[in-house]
Design an enzyme around this catalytic site. Structure first.
Site, PDB file in Angstrom:
ATOM      1  N   GLY A  16     128.793 -49.822  61.058  1.00 11.24           N
ATOM      2  CA  GLY A  16     129.086 -49.632  62.476  1.00 11.24           C
ATOM      3  C   GLY A  16     128.805 -48.181  62.790  1.00 11.24           C
ATOM      4  N   GLU A  17     129.715 -47.546  63.498  1.00 13.45           N
ATOM      5  CA  GLU A  17     129.537 -46.128  63.826  1.00 13.45           C
ATOM      6  C   GLU A  17     130.744 -45.399  63.256  1.00 13.45           C
ATOM      7  OE1 GLU A  17     127.858 -42.822  64.718  1.00 13.45           O
ATOM      8  OE2 GLU A  17     129.927 -43.184  65.315  1.00 13.45           O
ATOM      9  N   SER A  18     130.485 -44.509  62.277  1.00 12.51           N
ATOM     10  CA  SER A  18     131.606 -43.935  61.532  1.00 12.51           C
ATOM     11  C   SER A  18     132.548 -43.123  62.422  1.00 12.51           C
ATOM     12  CB  SER A  18     131.094 -43.074  60.375  1.00 12.51           C
ATOM     13  OG  SER A  18     130.282 -42.018  60.852  1.00 12.51           O
ATOM     14  N   CYS A  22     127.515 -48.590  54.551  1.00 16.36           N
ATOM     15  CA  CYS A  22     126.916 -47.753  55.599  1.00 16.36           C
ATOM     16  C   CYS A  22     127.978 -46.847  56.234  1.00 16.36           C
ATOM     17  CB  CYS A  22     126.184 -48.635  56.619  1.00 16.36           C
ATOM     18  SG  CYS A  22     125.088 -47.703  57.693  1.00 16.36           S
ATOM     19  N   ARG A  71     125.223 -38.229  57.054  1.00 15.74           N
ATOM     20  CA  ARG A  71     124.996 -39.259  58.089  1.00 15.74           C
ATOM     21  C   ARG A  71     123.543 -39.262  58.534  1.00 15.74           C
ATOM     22  NH1 ARG A  71     127.535 -37.870  62.979  1.00 15.74           N
ATOM     23  NH2 ARG A  71     127.529 -40.017  63.732  1.00 15.74           N
ATOM     24  N   ARG A  93     119.867 -47.041  60.016  1.00 17.23           N
ATOM     25  CA  ARG A  93     120.344 -45.680  60.351  1.00 17.23           C
ATOM     26  C   ARG A  93     121.323 -45.230  59.256  1.00 17.23           C
ATOM     27  NH1 ARG A  93     123.600 -43.247  64.298  1.00 17.23           N
ATOM     28  NH2 ARG A  93     124.451 -45.159  65.117  1.00 17.23           N
ATOM     29  N   HIS A 111     123.399 -52.364  53.862  1.00 17.73           N
ATOM     30  CA  HIS A 111     124.168 -53.546  54.244  1.00 17.73           C
ATOM     31  C   HIS A 111     123.738 -54.738  53.395  1.00 17.73           C
ATOM     32  CE1 HIS A 111     125.586 -51.748  58.084  1.00 17.73           C
ATOM     33  NE2 HIS A 111     124.439 -51.115  58.034  1.00 17.73           N
ATOM     34  N   GLU A 145     125.559 -57.345  53.552  1.00 21.73           N
ATOM     35  CA  GLU A 145     126.186 -58.445  54.306  1.00 21.73           C
ATOM     36  C   GLU A 145     125.258 -59.033  55.367  1.00 21.73           C
ATOM     37  OE1 GLU A 145     126.870 -55.298  54.592  1.00 21.73           O
ATOM     38  OE2 GLU A 145     127.211 -54.747  56.680  1.00 21.73           O
TER      39      GLU A 145
END
Lengths: 195, 71
Positions: free
Chosen positions: A47-49, A79, A108, A138, A174, A176
């Site tokens: 997601g977005e850390s 990620c 990142r 990303r 990922h 998943e």
């Protein structure tokens, strides 16, 4: 065994749930302290850390998760999840917080922006047979590894993309979203061992 | 939207043109995370001030209608 927890504040928590379904492991989405107390280990999704950290702070989960992991609670990040499990974040936003637990430095957006995303097949320590199917979206990269941290996988150019210590596992990529279930299976055995 | 399987929710003018943008933004973020928790949804839906009022399409001059101008 209690169900496995999946931190469900933001990101691809559903996909981790589908992956655990595929290997017959019960899971529970974690959004509150009581959710956290009813699971055997915690998956921190992609997601977005910065968003996940801010929401964890806003919903009073940041310190409890940090404390649990520091006390041996098993955790697995993919990620953004890897960034959140790193003791040190490079190229973070100012004041970016993490749960920590892995003695590594993680950068990142290490491969560039969204258009630089790619898929790769990787050799992975402890997973024999077919290579691991990995999606790098990303993605971050591990730039420093502490003495108690084992490197499980690297790209052909040597850049480190999978690490673990006694109870914490982190991936740049990922598994998943590619139908890869063996790394989740590996985490399940880490959780069983720690209980 | 989250209950139907969306990964997230984007809100723009619905926040900025409301009576209390900061509170409404906080409420929308929390509602998105706790989309399956009716207690939280009821709690964050209170005291948000006026919602954004839309503009009736018939009040828009033709050159400002997206469907006609194309972008």
């Amino acid at each position: 065994m209690l169900p496995l927890g999946i931190l469900a504040l933001q990101g691809d928590f559903r996909e981790h749930g589908y992956t655990l379904d595929a290997i017959g492991v019960e899971s529970r989405q974690v959004r509150t302290i009581s959710d956290l107390e009813s699971v055997a280990g915690l998956i921190i999704p992609g997601g977005e850390s910065t968003v996940i950290a801010k929401l964890a702070r806003a919903y009073d989960l940041l310190e409890p998760i940090r404390e649990k992991i520091a006390n041996g609670f098993p955790a697995f990040g993919t990620c953004a999840g890897l960034i959140l499990l790193a003791d040190e974040i490079l190229d973070g936003i100012e004041g970016q917080e993490s749960f920590g637990g892995l003695d590594v430095s993680v950068r990142r957006n290490a491969f560039g922006n969204q258009l630089d995303s790619f898929e790769a097949e990787l050799d992975f320590v402890g997973i024999p047979g077919e290579p691991v199917k990995a999606a790098f979206i990303r993605a971050p990269i591990v730039e420093r590894v502490g003495s108690d941290v084992e490197v499980l996988s690297a790209l052909p150019d040597g850049r480190i993309v999978a690490v673990q210590n006694e109870h914490v596992l982190g991936l740049s990529f990922h598994p998943e979203v590619t139908g890869e279930t063996r790394i989740h299976q590996h985490f399940v055995s880490m959780v069983k061992r720690s209980n | 939207m989250m209950q139907m399987g969306a990964d997230g929710v984007f809100v723009g003018s619905g926040i900025f043109k409301s009576g209390n943008p900061a509170e409404r933004a906080k409420a929308i973020v929390k509602a998105t995370t706790f989309y399956n928790d009716p207690d939280v949804l009821a709690q964050v839906s209170r005291g948000l001030g006026e919602a954004m009022v839309g503009i009736n399409v018939t009040d828009l001059p033709a050159p400002h209608r997206l469907a006609e101008r194309g972008w």
